[in-house]
Design an enzyme around this catalytic site. Sequence first.
Site, PDB file in Angstrom:
ATOM      1  N   ASN A   7       3.052  -5.226  -0.325  1.00  0.00           N
ATOM      2  CA  ASN A   7       2.526  -4.740   0.956  1.00  0.00           C
ATOM      3  C   ASN A   7       1.617  -5.841   1.498  1.00  0.00           C
ATOM      4  O   ASN A   7       0.517  -6.039   0.994  1.00  0.00           O
ATOM      5  CB  ASN A   7       1.743  -3.442   0.730  1.00  0.00           C
ATOM      6  CG  ASN A   7       0.988  -2.998   1.972  1.00  0.00           C
ATOM      7  OD1 ASN A   7       1.222  -3.505   3.063  1.00  0.00           O
ATOM      8  ND2 ASN A   7       0.081  -2.054   1.794  1.00  0.00           N
ATOM      9  N   LYS A   9       0.169  -5.940   4.298  1.00  0.00           N
ATOM     10  CA  LYS A   9      -0.874  -5.450   5.216  1.00  0.00           C
ATOM     11  C   LYS A   9      -0.871  -6.344   6.466  1.00  0.00           C
ATOM     12  O   LYS A   9       0.184  -6.793   6.882  1.00  0.00           O
ATOM     13  CB  LYS A   9      -2.236  -5.395   4.506  1.00  0.00           C
ATOM     14  CG  LYS A   9      -2.113  -4.638   3.173  1.00  0.00           C
ATOM     15  CD  LYS A   9      -3.419  -4.295   2.545  1.00  0.00           C
ATOM     16  CE  LYS A   9      -3.159  -3.534   1.244  1.00  0.00           C
ATOM     17  NZ  LYS A   9      -4.363  -3.043   0.610  1.00  0.00           N
ATOM     18  N   HIS A  85       0.032   5.180   3.836  1.00  0.00           N
ATOM     19  CA  HIS A  85      -0.848   4.297   3.062  1.00  0.00           C
ATOM     20  C   HIS A  85      -2.300   4.714   3.297  1.00  0.00           C
ATOM     21  O   HIS A  85      -2.660   5.169   4.381  1.00  0.00           O
ATOM     22  CB  HIS A  85      -0.633   2.840   3.471  1.00  0.00           C
ATOM     23  CG  HIS A  85      -1.371   1.900   2.572  1.00  0.00           C
ATOM     24  ND1 HIS A  85      -2.692   1.586   2.770  1.00  0.00           N
ATOM     25  CD2 HIS A  85      -0.984   1.257   1.442  1.00  0.00           C
ATOM     26  CE1 HIS A  85      -3.087   0.772   1.795  1.00  0.00           C
ATOM     27  NE2 HIS A  85      -2.069   0.555   0.980  1.00  0.00           N
ATOM     28  N   GLU A  87      -4.877   3.147   3.939  1.00  0.00           N
ATOM     29  CA  GLU A  87      -5.565   2.532   5.091  1.00  0.00           C
ATOM     30  C   GLU A  87      -5.153   3.210   6.394  1.00  0.00           C
ATOM     31  O   GLU A  87      -5.939   3.279   7.332  1.00  0.00           O
ATOM     32  CB  GLU A  87      -5.304   1.018   5.099  1.00  0.00           C
ATOM     33  CG  GLU A  87      -6.100   0.351   3.989  1.00  0.00           C
ATOM     34  CD  GLU A  87      -5.449  -0.859   3.353  1.00  0.00           C
ATOM     35  OE1 GLU A  87      -4.543  -1.450   3.974  1.00  0.00           O
ATOM     36  OE2 GLU A  87      -5.843  -1.204   2.222  1.00  0.00           O
ATOM     37  N   GLU A 154      -1.476   5.805  -5.347  1.00  0.00           N
ATOM     38  CA  GLU A 154      -2.463   4.764  -5.102  1.00  0.00           C
ATOM     39  C   GLU A 154      -3.861   5.369  -5.113  1.00  0.00           C
ATOM     40  O   GLU A 154      -4.300   5.960  -4.117  1.00  0.00           O
ATOM     41  CB  GLU A 154      -2.204   4.095  -3.752  1.00  0.00           C
ATOM     42  CG  GLU A 154      -0.863   3.387  -3.707  1.00  0.00           C
ATOM     43  CD  GLU A 154      -0.919   2.188  -2.781  1.00  0.00           C
ATOM     44  OE1 GLU A 154      -0.618   1.087  -3.237  1.00  0.00           O
ATOM     45  OE2 GLU A 154      -1.299   2.351  -1.609  1.00  0.00           O
ATOM     46  N   GLY A 160      -7.636  -2.882  -3.629  1.00  0.00           N
ATOM     47  CA  GLY A 160      -8.323  -4.094  -3.182  1.00  0.00           C
ATOM     48  C   GLY A 160      -9.681  -4.290  -3.838  1.00  0.00           C
ATOM     49  O   GLY A 160     -10.425  -5.187  -3.451  1.00  0.00           O
ATOM     50  N   SER A 196      -4.713  -2.814  -7.129  1.00  0.00           N
ATOM     51  CA  SER A 196      -5.169  -3.920  -7.974  1.00  0.00           C
ATOM     52  C   SER A 196      -4.175  -4.322  -9.065  1.00  0.00           C
ATOM     53  O   SER A 196      -4.572  -4.650 -10.181  1.00  0.00           O
ATOM     54  CB  SER A 196      -6.541  -3.596  -8.573  1.00  0.00           C
ATOM     55  OG  SER A 196      -7.480  -3.390  -7.538  1.00  0.00           O
TER      56      SER A 196
END
Length: 234
Positions: A7, A9, A85, A87, A154, A160, A196
Amino acid sequence: MKIIAGNWKMNGSRENLVNMVAALQNIETENTVVLCVPYTMLGVTSDNIALGAQDVSTHDHGAYTGEVSAQMVADTGAKYTIVGHSERRQYHGETNDIVRQKAASALAAGLTPIICVGETMDEKQAGKTMEIIESGVRESIPNDVNGKIIVAYEPRWAIGAGLTPTDEEIAAAHKLIADTLSDIGLDGTPVLYGASVKGSNAAQIMSIPNVDGVLVGGASLKPDDFIPIITSVK
Ligand code: PGA
């Protein structure tokens, strides 16, 4: 055989993607490799990796300035799209309800949605991890799944952040997701772990029962980081 999905992003360029495709050209692997890139990079061709988007509209077409539909993504030759996702959930207020509509649009366009679920740090600390994961799976997956879907677990607090849950926590989450999928008649749906993941932990994570692959953010951007993940498992 595992699924290794990247991904990107909001990172990279078409040139970066062309370079990544070239770098992956001669990798010996039986794993399925998918790269979910910004819309502007879709259409770059590759024999050995599939491309995906990172989001699609709930709508098919119409007066929705700035939106991109699943059909448009499919029109580029892409085969996948991430939906839900963390985010998107965090910065765009996407709920399970919206994610389900997006997954349905993706399926209708012939894309495989990678449907993300996972708990925030607050939810984890409140002891709600299992509840959030189960409701995420039940509410984010369309009722009539006509096609292939992938689920990604996730843990949002770990994305991250260089943090990962313990192997036991990952195992418990993936068992719950596999059992829930089975309960709704979707036995055998692949479930990826994401947050991660890097070359040094990928093989261990993918050895955990019910982990069918990984969804990789930061470490999917450069061949030197991504290739060791792809080749860490057969
Ligand atoms: P990360 O991101 O690998 O950089 O933690 C994972 C993701 O957001 O899919």
